[in-house]
Design a protein around this motif. Sequence first.
Motif, mmCIF file in Angstrom:
data_model
loop_
_atom_site.group_PDB
_atom_site.id
_atom_site.type_symbol
_atom_site.label_atom_id
_atom_site.label_comp_id
_atom_site.label_asym_id
_atom_site.label_seq_id
_atom_site.Cartn_x
_atom_site.Cartn_y
_atom_site.Cartn_z
ATOM 1 N N GLN A 74 0.670 -1.139 -0.149
ATOM 2 C CA GLN A 74 -0.013 -0.158 -0.121
ATOM 3 C C GLN A 74 0.814 1.460 -0.065
ATOM 4 O O GLN A 74 0.488 2.195 -0.538
ATOM 5 C CB GLN A 74 -0.713 0.063 1.236
ATOM 6 C CG GLN A 74 -1.754 -1.183 1.560
ATOM 7 C CD GLN A 74 -2.493 -1.784 0.175
ATOM 8 O OE1 GLN A 74 -3.096 -0.957 -0.585
ATOM 9 N NE2 GLN A 74 -2.107 -3.065 -0.186
ATOM 10 N N LYS A 75 2.110 1.130 0.479
ATOM 11 C CA LYS A 75 2.896 2.282 0.734
ATOM 12 C C LYS A 75 3.709 2.498 -0.581
ATOM 13 O O LYS A 75 4.551 3.582 -0.339
ATOM 14 C CB LYS A 75 3.855 2.288 1.704
ATOM 15 C CG LYS A 75 2.945 2.063 3.134
ATOM 16 C CD LYS A 75 3.991 1.853 4.457
ATOM 17 C CE LYS A 75 2.940 1.639 5.677
ATOM 18 N NZ LYS A 75 4.026 1.334 6.728
ATOM 19 N N GLN A 76 3.758 1.731 -1.515
ATOM 20 C CA GLN A 76 4.579 1.595 -2.802
ATOM 21 C C GLN A 76 3.847 2.506 -3.827
ATOM 22 O O GLN A 76 2.887 1.995 -4.477
ATOM 23 C CB GLN A 76 4.931 0.356 -3.401
ATOM 24 C CG GLN A 76 5.723 -0.543 -2.264
ATOM 25 C CD GLN A 76 6.650 0.058 -1.479
ATOM 26 O OE1 GLN A 76 7.709 0.321 -2.263
ATOM 27 N NE2 GLN A 76 6.559 0.121 -0.270
ATOM 28 N N GLU A 77 4.307 3.624 -3.788
ATOM 29 C CA GLU A 77 3.803 4.634 -4.822
ATOM 30 C C GLU A 77 3.515 4.176 -6.385
ATOM 31 O O GLU A 77 2.807 4.343 -7.299
ATOM 32 C CB GLU A 77 4.049 6.086 -4.687
ATOM 33 C CG GLU A 77 4.032 6.771 -3.404
ATOM 34 C CD GLU A 77 4.609 8.084 -3.451
ATOM 35 O OE1 GLU A 77 5.127 8.809 -4.523
ATOM 36 O OE2 GLU A 77 4.373 8.934 -2.259
ATOM 37 N N HIS A 78 4.711 3.263 -6.674
ATOM 38 C CA HIS A 78 5.024 3.072 -8.139
ATOM 39 C C HIS A 78 4.111 1.872 -8.396
ATOM 40 O O HIS A 78 4.036 1.573 -9.512
ATOM 41 C CB HIS A 78 6.388 2.883 -8.534
ATOM 42 C CG HIS A 78 7.020 1.856 -7.602
ATOM 43 N ND1 HIS A 78 7.178 1.953 -6.261
ATOM 44 C CD2 HIS A 78 7.513 0.616 -7.945
ATOM 45 C CE1 HIS A 78 7.765 0.750 -5.904
ATOM 46 N NE2 HIS A 78 8.086 0.055 -6.926
ATOM 47 N N THR A 103 3.846 -1.369 -12.568
ATOM 48 C CA THR A 103 4.506 -0.325 -12.041
ATOM 49 C C THR A 103 4.332 0.883 -12.776
ATOM 50 O O THR A 103 4.401 0.735 -14.096
ATOM 51 C CB THR A 103 6.086 -0.536 -11.590
ATOM 52 O OG1 THR A 103 6.728 -0.778 -12.635
ATOM 53 C CG2 THR A 103 6.059 -1.747 -10.327
ATOM 54 N N ASN A 104 4.430 2.012 -12.326
ATOM 55 C CA ASN A 104 4.591 3.383 -12.735
ATOM 56 C C ASN A 104 5.924 3.909 -12.417
ATOM 57 O O ASN A 104 6.039 4.756 -11.426
ATOM 58 C CB ASN A 104 3.564 4.360 -12.576
ATOM 59 C CG ASN A 104 3.470 5.597 -13.136
ATOM 60 O OD1 ASN A 104 4.429 5.942 -13.811
ATOM 61 N ND2 ASN A 104 2.475 6.534 -12.952
ATOM 62 N N LEU A 148 6.856 7.293 -10.995
ATOM 63 C CA LEU A 148 6.496 7.437 -9.466
ATOM 64 C C LEU A 148 7.365 6.779 -8.599
ATOM 65 O O LEU A 148 7.446 6.895 -7.382
ATOM 66 C CB LEU A 148 5.017 7.146 -9.171
ATOM 67 C CG LEU A 148 3.975 7.899 -9.959
ATOM 68 C CD1 LEU A 148 2.551 6.961 -9.356
ATOM 69 C CD2 LEU A 148 3.828 9.117 -9.482
ATOM 70 N N ARG A 149 8.437 5.903 -9.121
ATOM 71 C CA ARG A 149 9.521 5.219 -8.368
ATOM 72 C C ARG A 149 10.580 6.195 -7.813
ATOM 73 O O ARG A 149 11.182 7.027 -8.852
ATOM 74 C CB ARG A 149 9.973 3.923 -9.378
ATOM 75 C CG ARG A 149 11.236 3.142 -8.159
ATOM 76 C CD ARG A 149 11.891 2.330 -9.109
ATOM 77 N NE ARG A 149 11.203 1.276 -9.694
ATOM 78 C CZ ARG A 149 10.775 -0.095 -9.495
ATOM 79 N NH1 ARG A 149 11.286 -0.237 -8.074
ATOM 80 N NH2 ARG A 149 10.000 -0.508 -9.994
ATOM 81 N N ARG A 150 10.967 6.086 -6.683
ATOM 82 C CA ARG A 150 12.196 7.132 -6.454
ATOM 83 C C ARG A 150 13.215 6.523 -7.022
ATOM 84 O O ARG A 150 13.723 5.337 -7.100
ATOM 85 C CB ARG A 150 12.339 6.879 -4.921
ATOM 86 C CG ARG A 150 11.327 7.247 -3.906
ATOM 87 C CD ARG A 150 11.668 7.228 -2.408
ATOM 88 N NE ARG A 150 12.921 7.473 -2.011
ATOM 89 C CZ ARG A 150 13.456 7.155 -0.776
ATOM 90 N NH1 ARG A 150 12.730 6.488 -0.090
ATOM 91 N NH2 ARG A 150 14.923 7.376 -0.541
ATOM 92 N N LYS A 196 -2.643 -2.373 -5.979
ATOM 93 C CA LYS A 196 -2.363 -2.585 -4.662
ATOM 94 C C LYS A 196 -3.213 -3.762 -3.910
ATOM 95 O O LYS A 196 -2.950 -3.955 -2.719
ATOM 96 C CB LYS A 196 -2.301 -1.411 -4.058
ATOM 97 C CG LYS A 196 -1.352 -0.227 -4.478
ATOM 98 C CD LYS A 196 -1.369 0.936 -3.504
ATOM 99 C CE LYS A 196 -0.314 1.852 -4.330
ATOM 100 N NZ LYS A 196 0.105 3.170 -3.455
#
Length: 282
Positions: free
Chosen positions: A13-17, A255-256, A259-261, A21
């Motif tokens: 849930q905390k993985q923005e990319h 994944t997007n 949005l990944r660091r 979820k």
Amino acid sequence: MEQSVDILYDWIQKQEHFVKKDFHRDHLERIIISTKGSVEKAKKRMDKVCTMRSLVPNLFQKCHAKDDFAQLHDWYINLPMPKITDDNYRIYIAKISNKPLSASVLMDAYQFSVILSEYMKLYDYTKGYHVICDFRDANVLDLVTKIDLVDLRNIMTLYTDGYGFRIKNIFVLSNSSMIGTFVDILKQIVTAKIGQRISVCKSTEALHESLPKHLLPEDYGGEQKSISTIYNQWVEELSSDKHVAYMKEMRGACTNETLRRPDKFNEDYLGMPGSFKMLHVD
């Protein structure tokens, strides 16, 4: 296990990319089992398979085992056997016919195996697989010249690093003088540990030294149904409305990357088609 699934679910849930979820808890449980209970390794495995859906989307394009692969069985069939060994391993058979191969046929084989793999990750509790590659009827020279090494590397990475399938043995069944070339190619694709587990068998009788006859199909001197019968049963199951809907749902579990660091991009993905690395220039 419930606590581990909760931890993995909360992390997702905390993985923005992550685009999707709301993964099925059964799926998350199988991921954790494949990592021998390590939630940290399960996180990496989830990230790996979701990232691969973005980097190599062609492997995940098709969802219907019957409609999308109506003629594949003329060239290639693959299936897990219904019963498992005493130490909880399952026999998996991949057989190539004597028809001329093409890049599109091999890609169809990979895509069909993805549909099957998603099913296994949702329902199967086995520890791993004994793999039989049956090339007795195949033109191995034709196979070697038609293999795309990038596609083969991607599907093997998906099996082992994404889905987390453990490979106990790979038995290559063939009398061809070219089979050594194929084995050499395969050893370049898989890890050194798996490469050491590849062996060439010239007859089905040689399989009986390592695999119980009562778990093998009748085509291989065993006591189970023929591989064509079992394959047809698998096609029907994988073509059910429930599984087709699940495949369409999981196709969105990608994944997007925007949005990944940038500092979190896994070095393991570099070198794969579509992968990238952020460079900072002063």
